[in-house]
Scaffold this motif. Structure first.
Motif, PDB file in Angstrom:
ATOM      1  N   PHE A  74       0.970  -1.023  -0.239  1.00 54.74           N
ATOM      2  CA  PHE A  74       0.001   0.098   0.196  1.00 54.74           C
ATOM      3  C   PHE A  74       0.960   1.224   0.088  1.00 54.74           C
ATOM      4  O   PHE A  74       1.721   1.257   1.170  1.00 54.74           O
ATOM      5  CB  PHE A  74      -1.228   0.045   1.411  1.00 54.74           C
TER       6      PHE A  74
ATOM      7  N   ASN B  95       0.942  -6.455  15.554  1.00 54.14           N
ATOM      8  CA  ASN B  95      -0.637  -5.590  15.154  1.00 54.14           C
ATOM      9  C   ASN B  95       0.519  -4.749  14.198  1.00 54.14           C
ATOM     10  O   ASN B  95       1.818  -5.128  14.212  1.00 54.14           O
ATOM     11  CB  ASN B  95      -1.061  -4.598  15.894  1.00 54.14           C
ATOM     12  N   GLY B  96       0.079  -5.110  12.653  1.00 50.88           N
ATOM     13  CA  GLY B  96       0.260  -4.372  11.611  1.00 50.88           C
ATOM     14  C   GLY B  96       1.301  -5.649  10.748  1.00 50.88           C
ATOM     15  O   GLY B  96       1.360  -5.159   9.779  1.00 50.88           O
ATOM     16  N   ALA B  97       1.079  -7.154  11.292  1.00 49.97           N
ATOM     17  CA  ALA B  97       1.438  -7.391  10.597  1.00 49.97           C
ATOM     18  C   ALA B  97       1.991  -8.320   9.095  1.00 49.97           C
ATOM     19  O   ALA B  97       2.216  -8.588   8.305  1.00 49.97           O
ATOM     20  CB  ALA B  97       2.385  -9.100  11.682  1.00 49.97           C
ATOM     21  N   GLY B  98       0.267  -7.667   8.783  1.00 52.01           N
ATOM     22  CA  GLY B  98      -0.267  -8.453   7.533  1.00 52.01           C
ATOM     23  C   GLY B  98      -1.200  -9.321   7.311  1.00 52.01           C
ATOM     24  O   GLY B  98      -1.587  -9.817   6.537  1.00 52.01           O
ATOM     25  N   LYS B  99      -2.152 -10.188   8.811  1.00 54.46           N
ATOM     26  CA  LYS B  99      -2.839 -10.820   8.943  1.00 54.46           C
ATOM     27  C   LYS B  99      -3.885 -10.569   7.184  1.00 54.46           C
ATOM     28  O   LYS B  99      -4.146 -11.316   7.283  1.00 54.46           O
ATOM     29  CB  LYS B  99      -3.184 -11.438   9.787  1.00 54.46           C
ATOM     30  N   THR B 100      -4.897  -9.411   7.931  1.00 55.89           N
ATOM     31  CA  THR B 100      -6.169  -9.576   8.268  1.00 55.89           C
ATOM     32  C   THR B 100      -5.424  -8.959   6.333  1.00 55.89           C
ATOM     33  O   THR B 100      -6.795  -9.464   5.307  1.00 55.89           O
ATOM     34  CB  THR B 100      -6.306  -8.449   8.557  1.00 55.89           C
ATOM     35  N   THR B 101      -4.532  -8.359   5.525  1.00 50.82           N
ATOM     36  CA  THR B 101      -4.148  -8.757   4.116  1.00 50.82           C
ATOM     37  C   THR B 101      -4.187  -9.541   3.388  1.00 50.82           C
ATOM     38  O   THR B 101      -4.759  -9.542   2.177  1.00 50.82           O
ATOM     39  CB  THR B 101      -3.045  -7.476   4.185  1.00 50.82           C
TER      40      THR B 101
ATOM     41  N   HIS C 109      -4.873 -13.431  18.033  1.00 52.34           N
ATOM     42  CA  HIS C 109      -4.048 -12.845  19.013  1.00 52.34           C
ATOM     43  C   HIS C 109      -4.236 -13.501  20.509  1.00 52.34           C
ATOM     44  O   HIS C 109      -3.538 -13.621  21.455  1.00 52.34           O
ATOM     45  CB  HIS C 109      -3.979 -11.330  19.267  1.00 52.34           C
TER      46      HIS C 109
HETATM   47  N1  LIG Z   1      -6.470  -0.298   2.381  1.00 54.77           N
HETATM   48  C1  LIG Z   1      -5.120  -0.085   3.162  1.00 54.77           C
HETATM   49  N2  LIG Z   1      -4.855   0.829   2.588  1.00 54.77           N
HETATM   50  C2  LIG Z   1      -3.955   0.607   2.977  1.00 54.77           C
HETATM   51  N3  LIG Z   1      -2.853   0.691   3.861  1.00 54.77           N
HETATM   52  C3  LIG Z   1      -3.141  -0.654   4.605  1.00 54.77           C
HETATM   53  C4  LIG Z   1      -4.863  -1.605   3.884  1.00 54.77           C
HETATM   54  N4  LIG Z   1      -4.418  -2.591   4.536  1.00 54.77           N
HETATM   55  C5  LIG Z   1      -3.817  -2.987   5.693  1.00 54.77           C
HETATM   56  N5  LIG Z   1      -2.948  -1.317   5.451  1.00 54.77           N
HETATM   57  C6  LIG Z   1      -1.395  -1.395   6.357  1.00 54.77           C
HETATM   58  O1  LIG Z   1      -0.711  -2.745   5.951  1.00 54.77           O
HETATM   59  C7  LIG Z   1      -0.030  -3.802   6.628  1.00 54.77           C
HETATM   60  C8  LIG Z   1      -0.818  -4.141   7.673  1.00 54.77           C
HETATM   61  O2  LIG Z   1      -1.834  -4.701   7.859  1.00 54.77           O
HETATM   62  P1  LIG Z   1      -2.865  -5.444   8.628  1.00 54.77           P
HETATM   63  O3  LIG Z   1      -4.383  -4.847   9.154  1.00 54.77           O
HETATM   64  O4  LIG Z   1      -2.972  -6.207   6.690  1.00 54.77           O
HETATM   65  O5  LIG Z   1      -2.574  -6.332   9.643  1.00 54.77           O
HETATM   66  P2  LIG Z   1      -2.719  -6.881  10.848  1.00 54.77           P
HETATM   67  O6  LIG Z   1      -1.353  -7.978  11.259  1.00 54.77           O
HETATM   68  O7  LIG Z   1      -3.626  -7.544  10.451  1.00 54.77           O
HETATM   69  O8  LIG Z   1      -2.497  -6.508  12.129  1.00 54.77           O
HETATM   70  P3  LIG Z   1      -4.063  -6.703  13.160  1.00 54.77           P
HETATM   71  O9  LIG Z   1      -3.517  -7.406  14.075  1.00 54.77           O
HETATM   72  O10 LIG Z   1      -3.874  -4.719  14.191  1.00 54.77           O
HETATM   73  O11 LIG Z   1      -4.959  -6.473  12.904  1.00 54.77           O
HETATM   74  C9  LIG Z   1       0.063  -2.003   7.658  1.00 54.77           C
HETATM   75  O12 LIG Z   1       1.014  -1.106   7.731  1.00 54.77           O
HETATM   76  C10 LIG Z   1      -1.288  -1.523   7.370  1.00 54.77           C
HETATM   77  O13 LIG Z   1      -1.558   0.168   8.171  1.00 54.77           O
END
Ligand SMILES: Nc1ncnc2c1ncn2[C@@H]1O[C@H](COP(=O)(O)OP(=O)(O)OP(=O)(O)O)[C@@H](O)[C@H]1O
Ligand SMILES: [Mg+2]
Length: 256
Positions: free
Chosen positions: A13, A38-44, A209
């Motif tokens: 992103f 947090n922010g590791a990329g899991k939801t992505t 988590h």
């Molecule tokens: N739609 C988006 N637009 C811009 N940046 C994004 C978007 N989605 C995620 N990111 C960025 O990508 C990185 C990974 O985010 P993600 O949500 O996948 O993390 P996560 O592991 O699910 O975190 P959490 O445990 O907080 O849910 C973060 O730096 C986040 O800010």
């Protein structure tokens, strides 16, 4: 053969590499977790798996088929179901109706059918009710089927979201932080539900988590840190992995 196979997956992103060169596989009937700070990329990763985002590179294979370029609803129809990190339920509708709304059976019936083909409509309705009943039983909400969804406490709302995902009759279900905000008793019910789902031959991939839950119910774990996989294996090995401990506790330099 793997049910789900991810190879060289990447997504940025702007300047942020949310996921880079990620490969892993999920075997049929496994309960597998993706963990990481947090922010590791899991939801992505979840969004890439179900098609909410297109990947910059890499492939997603499901049941031996490359699904990388398919739309989310097509992937869902093929058997990739999911829940979201934030709930979306219809509070005024009953628990059962919430699940029925998520099922696909009967959606092929058009307005003509509703006007002139009542037996077909009734059959589809019955089928949806059966799918909903089965899904509610798997998560232990069968006794609440007639209650308005808005009356459910937090833990049962979470179970209902999972039942909705099951309403699409998935082969694999992706659960994003199902235990977030739940108390111990609610988390125990969730564990029970996840195991029941697996016992019905539905593969489970979860982001979570709550390490107690992950270590107890998962067969295997993938650990992400800053978008990259730093470890993969069974819970006992992951708990002792130096890179994992470092990612969670912070590198020595980070603490200075
Ligand atoms: N739609 C988006 N637009 C811009 N940046 C994004 C978007 N989605 C995620 N990111 C960025 O990508 C990185 C990974 O985010 P993600 O949500 O996948 O993390 P996560 O592991 O699910 O975190 P959490 O445990 O907080 O849910 C973060 O730096 C986040 O800010
Ligand atoms: Mg997330």
């Amino acid at each position: 053969m793997a049910l789900l196979k991810v190879s060289g997956l990447a997504k940025s992103f702007g300047g942020v590499k949310a996921v880079s060169d990620l490969s892993f596989a999920v075997a049929p009937n496994q309960i597998k977790a993706i963990i990481g700070p947090n922010g590791a990329g899991k939801t992505t990763v979840f969004n890439l798996l179900c098609g909410v985002f297109a990947a910059d590179a890499g492939t997603v294979e499901f049941a031996g088929r490359n699904i990388s370029s398919l739309a989310p609803y097509v992937r869902a129809r093929l058997g990739v179901g999911r829940t979201f990190q934030n709930t979306l339920l219809f509070d005024e509708m009953s628990v059962e109706e919430n699940v029925m709304a998520a099922t696909e059976a009967g959606l092929r019936l058009n307005a003509f059918a509703y006007l002139f083909r009542w037996p077909a409509v009734a059959r589809a309705e019955r089928q949806r009710r059966e799918i909903a009943a089965e899904a509610l039983k798997l998560v232990g909400l069968q006794d609440k089927a007639r209650d308005p969804a808005g009356n459910l406490p937090a833990g049962e709302r979470r179970l209902l979201e999972i039942a909705r995902a099951l309403g699409t009759r998935p082969e694999i279900v992706l659960l994003d932080e199902p235990a977030a905000g739940l108390n111990n008793a609610e988390t125990d019910r969730l564990k029970h539900a996840i195991r029941a789902i697996r016992d019905r031959s539905i593969t489970v991939l979860l982001v979570e988590h709550d390490m107690g839950l992950v270590m107890e119910i998962c067969d295997e774990i993938v650990v992400l840190d800053q978008g990259a996989k730093i470890a993969e294996g069974p819970p006992l090995l992951i708990q002792e992995d130096d890179r994992v401990i470092e990612a969670y506790l912070g590198r020595p330099a980070d603490n200075a």
